[in-house]
Enzyme design. Structure first.
Site, PDB file in Angstrom:
ATOM      1  N   SER A  96       0.815  -1.217   0.000  1.00 18.08           N
ATOM      2  CA  SER A  96       0.000   0.000   0.000  1.00 18.08           C
ATOM      3  C   SER A  96       0.847   1.266   0.000  1.00 18.08           C
ATOM      4  O   SER A  96       1.900   1.329   0.657  1.00 18.08           O
ATOM      5  CB  SER A  96      -0.879  -0.012   1.253  1.00 18.08           C
ATOM      6  OG  SER A  96      -1.386   1.262   1.506  1.00 18.08           O
ATOM      7  N   GLU A 112       0.159   3.658   1.685  1.00 13.52           N
ATOM      8  CA  GLU A 112       0.195   4.130   3.077  1.00 13.52           C
ATOM      9  C   GLU A 112       1.581   3.915   3.687  1.00 13.52           C
ATOM     10  O   GLU A 112       1.945   4.577   4.651  1.00 13.52           O
ATOM     11  CB  GLU A 112      -0.848   3.386   3.909  1.00 13.52           C
ATOM     12  CG  GLU A 112      -2.257   3.905   3.760  1.00 13.52           C
ATOM     13  CD  GLU A 112      -2.459   5.304   4.334  1.00 13.52           C
ATOM     14  OE1 GLU A 112      -2.177   5.503   5.521  1.00 13.52           O
ATOM     15  OE2 GLU A 112      -2.884   6.183   3.584  1.00 13.52           O
ATOM     16  N   TYR A 124      -1.773   0.132  10.724  1.00 14.38           N
ATOM     17  CA  TYR A 124      -2.034  -0.529   9.449  1.00 14.38           C
ATOM     18  C   TYR A 124      -0.802  -0.437   8.538  1.00 14.38           C
ATOM     19  O   TYR A 124      -0.349  -1.438   7.960  1.00 14.38           O
ATOM     20  CB  TYR A 124      -3.239   0.136   8.761  1.00 14.38           C
ATOM     21  CG  TYR A 124      -3.384  -0.217   7.303  1.00 14.38           C
ATOM     22  CD1 TYR A 124      -3.962  -1.418   6.912  1.00 14.38           C
ATOM     23  CD2 TYR A 124      -2.932   0.654   6.307  1.00 14.38           C
ATOM     24  CE1 TYR A 124      -4.083  -1.749   5.569  1.00 14.38           C
ATOM     25  CE2 TYR A 124      -3.055   0.329   4.969  1.00 14.38           C
ATOM     26  CZ  TYR A 124      -3.620  -0.873   4.604  1.00 14.38           C
ATOM     27  OH  TYR A 124      -3.733  -1.203   3.280  1.00 14.38           O
TER      28      TYR A 124
HETATM   29  O1  G4F Z   1     -10.550   6.697   2.383  1.00 11.00           O
HETATM   30  P1  G4F Z   1      -9.593   6.602   3.485  1.00 11.00           P
HETATM   31  O2  G4F Z   1     -10.054   5.942   4.736  1.00 11.00           O
HETATM   32  O3  G4F Z   1      -8.322   5.887   2.880  1.00 11.00           O
HETATM   33  P2  G4F Z   1      -6.781   5.796   3.351  1.00 11.00           P
HETATM   34  O4  G4F Z   1      -6.617   6.032   4.795  1.00 11.00           O
HETATM   35  O5  G4F Z   1      -5.992   6.667   2.432  1.00 11.00           O
HETATM   36  O6  G4F Z   1      -6.440   4.264   3.083  1.00 11.00           O
HETATM   37  C1  G4F Z   1      -6.926   3.570   1.929  1.00 11.00           C
HETATM   38  O7  G4F Z   1      -5.980   3.611   0.892  1.00 11.00           O
HETATM   39  C2  G4F Z   1      -4.750   2.918   1.168  1.00 11.00           C
HETATM   40  C3  G4F Z   1      -3.860   3.076  -0.062  1.00 11.00           C
HETATM   41  O8  G4F Z   1      -3.117   4.253   0.063  1.00 11.00           O
HETATM   42  C4  G4F Z   1      -5.026   1.480   1.492  1.00 11.00           C
HETATM   43  F1  G4F Z   1      -3.866   0.838   1.759  1.00 11.00           F
HETATM   44  C5  G4F Z   1      -5.948   1.403   2.681  1.00 11.00           C
HETATM   45  O9  G4F Z   1      -6.258   0.034   2.970  1.00 11.00           O
HETATM   46  C6  G4F Z   1      -7.234   2.138   2.349  1.00 11.00           C
HETATM   47  O10 G4F Z   1      -7.864   1.473   1.285  1.00 11.00           O
HETATM   48  O11 G4F Z   1      -9.074   8.056   3.902  1.00 11.00           O
HETATM   49  C7  G4F Z   1      -8.535   8.948   2.951  1.00 11.00           C
HETATM   50  C8  G4F Z   1      -8.329  10.308   3.593  1.00 11.00           C
HETATM   51  C9  G4F Z   1      -7.572  10.258   4.929  1.00 11.00           C
HETATM   52  O12 G4F Z   1      -6.609  11.267   4.946  1.00 11.00           O
HETATM   53  C10 G4F Z   1      -8.625  10.560   5.973  1.00 11.00           C
HETATM   54  O13 G4F Z   1      -8.137  11.232   7.133  1.00 11.00           O
HETATM   55  O14 G4F Z   1      -9.611  10.860   3.905  1.00 11.00           O
HETATM   56  C11 G4F Z   1      -9.561  11.458   5.187  1.00 11.00           C
HETATM   57  N1  G4F Z   1     -10.919  11.522   5.733  1.00 11.00           N
HETATM   58  C12 G4F Z   1     -11.582  12.659   6.062  1.00 11.00           C
HETATM   59  N2  G4F Z   1     -12.772  12.377   6.576  1.00 11.00           N
HETATM   60  C13 G4F Z   1     -11.689  10.474   6.041  1.00 11.00           C
HETATM   61  C14 G4F Z   1     -12.880  11.011   6.570  1.00 11.00           C
HETATM   62  N3  G4F Z   1     -11.523   9.147   5.892  1.00 11.00           N
HETATM   63  C15 G4F Z   1     -12.527   8.310   6.284  1.00 11.00           C
HETATM   64  N4  G4F Z   1     -12.367   6.982   6.125  1.00 11.00           N
HETATM   65  N5  G4F Z   1     -13.699   8.800   6.830  1.00 11.00           N
HETATM   66  C16 G4F Z   1     -13.922  10.144   6.996  1.00 11.00           C
HETATM   67  O15 G4F Z   1     -14.973  10.560   7.479  1.00 11.00           O
END
Ligand code: G4F
Length: 334
Positions: free
Chosen positions: A126, A128, A150
């Site tokens: 990833s 990440e 993670y």
């Molecule tokens: O959609 P996210 O939860 O994805 P994140 O953390 O980038 O991880 C995903 O992508 C990775 C690949 O780079 C994978 F390895 C991993 O398994 C997963 O699929 O969050 C994206 C961004 C973050 O910065 C988070 O802080 O969105 C921001 N965010 C803002 N509000 C939020 C929210 N994320 C989530 N999940 N929920 C919110 O309400």
């Protein structure tokens, strides 16, 4: 004479990536086996896939599964994959996402000693892992600085994959995939959370959407494009590690704007900032450089940012309309 079909085994087979990959492989004539966790529901099941039960935290039946199914390729996609959740259950995440990979690598190694089968192994690494990035864009040579339990677990799995390649000569590859989304994305990930909520707001099923950090930037591609890269990696002469990304970066705020604008809604009338969605340590900026994959096997993404938003919004609008219809047909009983 017909050649026997190739056999593939996918862990995380009913997840977003697992289901797209299963469809791709079935289309190429593979026999496809999939691992699903015992307690998981029938999310994204694909007709024609042979499903088996197994748990990354256990692993006792992995060798038996390889013996029974005899795959030529194993795509290891299963994980505890939610970054924020990993802060709440770090040990479980390390076990499933980190050690779970090692359990599969060892099963493949033991299976080879028993049968001579050289199973090709794909590890879902990833972006990440880059975390607090030291350079942009990130490439296969960019140092890792994980920012969550993670990401730490994924770094372990990444190196374990390379170690099995170097120590035991396994055909083992890391695909370092940047964020990839689709209508099949889980609803707790930010893109799907946004498109799902915006569609429900559009049809009047919901009023507000609570989000965390809007300034984080991600390199978002389409999952359907990315599973093709997984397959291509395992078709090369030599095992190697590849970044898969679009090369573009957008903020959560931009994704929000694009989604709400496409529905003629103003996101500022509906979005509330909620501390519970902020992470103890954040990944601020990801943007990948997939030149190595392009030069090695010709992979490039087909779906861009605007089309990705459109595809997801269209699917969630259909879902919201169906939900509305059901609510109208079946009035709530008191
Ligand atoms: O959609 P996210 O939860 O994805 P994140 O953390 O980038 O991880 C995903 O992508 C990775 C690949 O780079 C994978 F390895 C991993 O398994 C997963 O699929 O969050 C994206 C961004 C973050 O910065 C988070 O802080 O969105 C921001 N965010 C803002 N509000 C939020 C929210 N994320 C989530 N999940 N929920 C919110 O309400």
């Amino acid at each position: 004479m017909n050649r026997p079909a190739r056999v593939a085994f996918i862990t995380g087979a009913t997840g977003q990536d697992g289901s797209y990959l299963a469809e791709l492989l079935l289309g190429k004539g593979y026999v496809v086996h999939g691992l699903v966790a015992g307690g998981s529901g029938p999310t994204n099941r694909v007709a024609g896939v042979h499903y088996h039960t197994g748990d990354l935290a256990d692993g006792t039946n992995f060798e038996a599964l390889l013996w029974d199914t005899r795959p030529a390729e194993l795509y290891h996609l299963a994980a505890q994959s939610h970054v924020q959740l990993s802060f709440e259950i770090p040990v479980y995440t390390a076990d499933v996402t980190g050690l779970g990979t090692l359990r599969w690598l060892e099963a493949i190694r033991n299976h080879r000693d028993r049968t001579g089968d050289n199973i090709r192994f794909y590890q879902a690494s990833s972006s990440e892992m880059f975390g607090k990035v030291s350079e942009t864009p990130q490439t296969e040579l960019t140092p890792f600085h994980p920012r969550s339990p993670y990401a730490c677990a994924k770094v372990f799995a990444y190196w374990q994959t390379i170690n099995h390649r170097e120590a035991y000569n396994l055909f083992a590859c890391n695909g370092i995939l940047f964020n990839h989304e689709s209508p099949r994305r889980g609803e707790t990930f930010v893109t799907r959370k946004i498109t799902r909520a915006a569609a429900r707001i559009k049809v009047g099923l919901q009023q507000t959407l609570k989000l965390g950090n809007l300034e984080a930037r991600r390199d978002w591609g389409f999952a359907g494009d990315y599973v093709e890269a997984m397959w291509l990696m395992l078709q090369q002469d030599q095992p190697d590690d590849f970044v898969i990304a679009t090369g573009e970066t957008h903020s959560v705020r931009e994704f929000l704007e694009a989604t709400f604008n496409s529905l003629n809604l103003d996101w500022q009338n509906h979005v509330e900032l909620d501390q519970q969605f902020l992470r103890p340590s954040e990944v601020d900026l990801l943007r990948g450089d997939a030149s190595k994959a392009r030069e090695s096997f010709g992979w490039t993404p087909k779906v861009g940012f605007r089309d990705l938003v459109r595809i997801m919004v269209e699917a969630d609008l259909l879902l919201a309309r169906r939900e509305l219809q059901i609510q109208t047909l079946v009035p709530e009983t008191v």
